[in-house]
Design an enzyme around this catalytic site. Structure first.
Site, short mmCIF file in Angstrom:
data_model
loop_
_atom_site.label_atom_id
_atom_site.label_comp_id
_atom_site.label_asym_id
_atom_site.label_seq_id
_atom_site.Cartn_x
_atom_site.Cartn_y
_atom_site.Cartn_z
N ASN A 1 -9.40 13.90 0.11
CA ASN A 1 -8.41 12.93 0.11
C ASN A 1 -9.02 11.48 0.82
O ASN A 1 -8.64 10.58 0.21
CB ASN A 1 -7.40 13.34 1.48
CG ASN A 1 -6.76 12.11 1.87
OD1 ASN A 1 -5.90 11.36 1.41
ND2 ASN A 1 -7.15 11.44 3.21
N ILE B 1 1.83 3.86 -1.31
CA ILE B 1 2.22 4.61 0.08
C ILE B 1 2.07 3.85 1.47
O ILE B 1 0.85 2.87 1.52
CB ILE B 1 1.63 5.86 0.28
CG1 ILE B 1 1.54 6.65 -1.28
CG2 ILE B 1 2.05 6.74 1.46
CD1 ILE B 1 3.01 7.25 -1.53
N TYR C 1 -12.24 0.95 -7.82
CA TYR C 1 -11.30 1.82 -7.12
C TYR C 1 -10.62 2.50 -8.57
O TYR C 1 -10.57 3.94 -8.31
CB TYR C 1 -10.28 1.05 -6.45
CG TYR C 1 -9.24 1.79 -5.87
CD1 TYR C 1 -9.42 2.64 -4.50
CD2 TYR C 1 -7.85 2.18 -6.51
CE1 TYR C 1 -8.60 3.49 -3.90
CE2 TYR C 1 -6.97 2.98 -5.98
CZ TYR C 1 -7.37 3.56 -4.45
OH TYR C 1 -6.55 4.46 -3.92
N SER D 1 -8.10 11.46 9.43
CA SER D 1 -7.73 10.97 10.85
C SER D 1 -6.84 9.90 10.61
O SER D 1 -6.13 9.43 11.61
CB SER D 1 -9.10 10.08 11.22
OG SER D 1 -9.63 8.99 10.42
P1 NDP Z 1 -6.44 5.08 5.01
O1 NDP Z 1 -7.41 3.98 4.98
O2 NDP Z 1 -5.25 4.84 5.72
O3 NDP Z 1 -7.49 6.70 5.54
C1 NDP Z 1 -8.52 6.74 4.68
C2 NDP Z 1 -9.09 8.13 5.48
O4 NDP Z 1 -10.51 8.39 4.70
C3 NDP Z 1 -9.61 7.92 6.86
O5 NDP Z 1 -9.08 9.12 7.42
C4 NDP Z 1 -10.84 7.53 6.89
O6 NDP Z 1 -11.34 7.91 8.05
C5 NDP Z 1 -11.45 8.49 5.83
N1 NDP Z 1 -12.64 7.88 5.48
C6 NDP Z 1 -12.89 6.99 4.43
N2 NDP Z 1 -14.41 6.83 4.11
C7 NDP Z 1 -14.79 8.16 4.55
C8 NDP Z 1 -15.97 8.46 4.57
N3 NDP Z 1 -16.98 7.78 3.93
N4 NDP Z 1 -16.32 9.81 5.26
C9 NDP Z 1 -15.34 10.49 5.71
N5 NDP Z 1 -14.09 9.90 5.92
C10 NDP Z 1 -13.72 8.84 5.32
O7 NDP Z 1 -6.22 5.55 3.40
P2 NDP Z 1 -4.92 6.05 2.77
O8 NDP Z 1 -4.39 7.15 3.99
O9 NDP Z 1 -4.03 5.25 2.46
O10 NDP Z 1 -5.54 6.91 1.49
C11 NDP Z 1 -6.15 8.27 1.45
C12 NDP Z 1 -6.27 8.45 -0.09
O11 NDP Z 1 -4.89 8.22 -0.76
C13 NDP Z 1 -7.40 7.78 -0.52
O12 NDP Z 1 -8.15 8.49 -1.52
C14 NDP Z 1 -6.64 6.58 -1.47
O13 NDP Z 1 -7.23 6.13 -2.48
C15 NDP Z 1 -5.41 7.39 -1.95
N6 NDP Z 1 -4.34 6.64 -2.21
C16 NDP Z 1 -3.63 6.13 -1.45
C17 NDP Z 1 -2.56 5.09 -1.66
C18 NDP Z 1 -1.90 4.24 -0.75
O14 NDP Z 1 -0.79 3.46 -1.17
N7 NDP Z 1 -1.97 4.40 0.39
C19 NDP Z 1 -1.99 5.06 -3.21
C20 NDP Z 1 -2.94 5.90 -4.07
C21 NDP Z 1 -3.93 6.60 -3.60
P3 NDP Z 1 -12.30 7.10 9.20
O15 NDP Z 1 -11.70 5.62 9.06
O16 NDP Z 1 -11.94 7.54 10.46
O17 NDP Z 1 -13.83 7.01 8.76
#
Ligand code: NDP
Length: 250
Positions: free
Chosen positions: A92, A190, A157, A16
């Site tokens: 993800n 990111i 984490y 999302s």
């Molecule tokens: P965001 O917080 O922007 O997005 C996280 C996503 O995960 C949302 O779509 C959220 O959906 C979903 N989500 C969280 N918990 C649940 C759950 N229990 N069930 C289903 N969906 C869930 O995070 P990022 O895009 O920044 O991160 C994405 C991935 O990349 C993660 O694994 C993160 O650890 C990894 N990452 C990110 C970095 C960064 O700098 N941004 C760096 C390194 C890794 P909703 O809120 O609708 O539930």
């Protein structure tokens, strides 16, 4: 040479927002149908599904908590019933809930491990039997460079992300003889909502580490995921590929 995922059915957890959103759109632009899940942001998830449809492929936005083993099996069953199978799984969905180790609560620890680590197991466990049966499949996990090097205030984490690397390598071993590729992508910092909450000092430190001199973009992670989900990477498995502008050379 072009990444062609036409006719493939992909599942992306946490589609999302942020990196997951970009992954859904990139997979669709390569021709894949995309089922994404979310826990909280229904409108945003539906908007991503609409963008996927606008790119010309099928989309499903499904509310399912990745931490629930039952939800994962239910979602994979539903996609399989509607589309005939899952060819690509991208794990993800992730959260962070930081705190120094001497202050971290049991709730903080459990929440992050349940979503980030068990959530990946739940989905891989749910798709593995059908991929094994078909003798094909691509699984891509999103870890983090902090799972390799540790990070101040991120015991939960970093442990979850290190666990994902072990999970990915083990699944590559378990599933390799069935022609299933399992690889991880390790982003550095990111620009997403997850990072928008981070203090400026965290971003400044990252910028000082990144050889290319700027934060990464979600699309830059998504491009690498598409490559690993494609047959261009068919002889790559059990690997962890950093997408971090050279932030961590390990
Ligand atoms: P965001 O917080 O922007 O997005 C996280 C996503 O995960 C949302 O779509 C959220 O959906 C979903 N989500 C969280 N918990 C649940 C759950 N229990 N069930 C289903 N969906 C869930 O995070 P990022 O895009 O920044 O991160 C994405 C991935 O990349 C993660 O694994 C993160 O650890 C990894 N990452 C990110 C970095 C960064 O700098 N941004 C760096 C390194 C890794 P909703 O809120 O609708 O539930």
């Amino acid at each position: 040479m072009k990444i062609d995922l036409s006719g493939k059915h992909a599942v992306v957890t946490g589609g999302s927002m942020g990196i997951g959103n970009a992954i859904c759109l990139a997979l669709a632009r390569c021709g894949a149908d995309v089922a994404l899940n979310y826990r909280k942001h229904a409108a945003e998830a539906e908007a991503v599904a609409e963008q996927v449809r606008a790119a010309g492929t099928k989309a499903l936005a499904i509310q399912a908590d990745v931490a629930s083993f039952k939800d994962a099996q239910w979602m994979i069953d539903r996609v399989t019933k509607e589309w005939g199978g899952v060819d690509i799984l991208v794990c993800n969905a992730g959260i962070n809930w930081d705190g120094m180790i001497w202050k971290m609560t049991e709730e903080q620890w459990d929440a992050v491990i349940a979503t980030n680590l068990k959530g990946y197991f739940n989905y891989i466990r749910a798709v593995a039997p059908q991929m094994k049966e078909r003798q094909s499949g691509k699984i891509v996990t999103i870890t983090s460079i902090n799972g390799k090097r540790g990070k101040l205030g991120q015991a939960n984490y970093a442990a979850s992300k290190a666990g994902i690397i072990g999970l990915t390598k083990t699944c590559a071993r378990d599933l390799g003889k069935f022609s299933i590729n399992v690889n991880a992508v390790a982003p550095g910092l990111i620009e997403t909502d997850m990072m928008a909450q981070a203090p400026q000092s965290v971003k400044d430190l990252a910028l000082s580490e990144i050889l290319l001199g700027r934060l990464g973009k979600p699309e830059e992670v998504a491009n690498v995921v598409c490559f690993l989900a494609s047959d261009l990477a068919r002889h790559v498995t059990g690997q962890v590929l950093n997408v971090d502008g050279g932030q961590f050379l390990g």
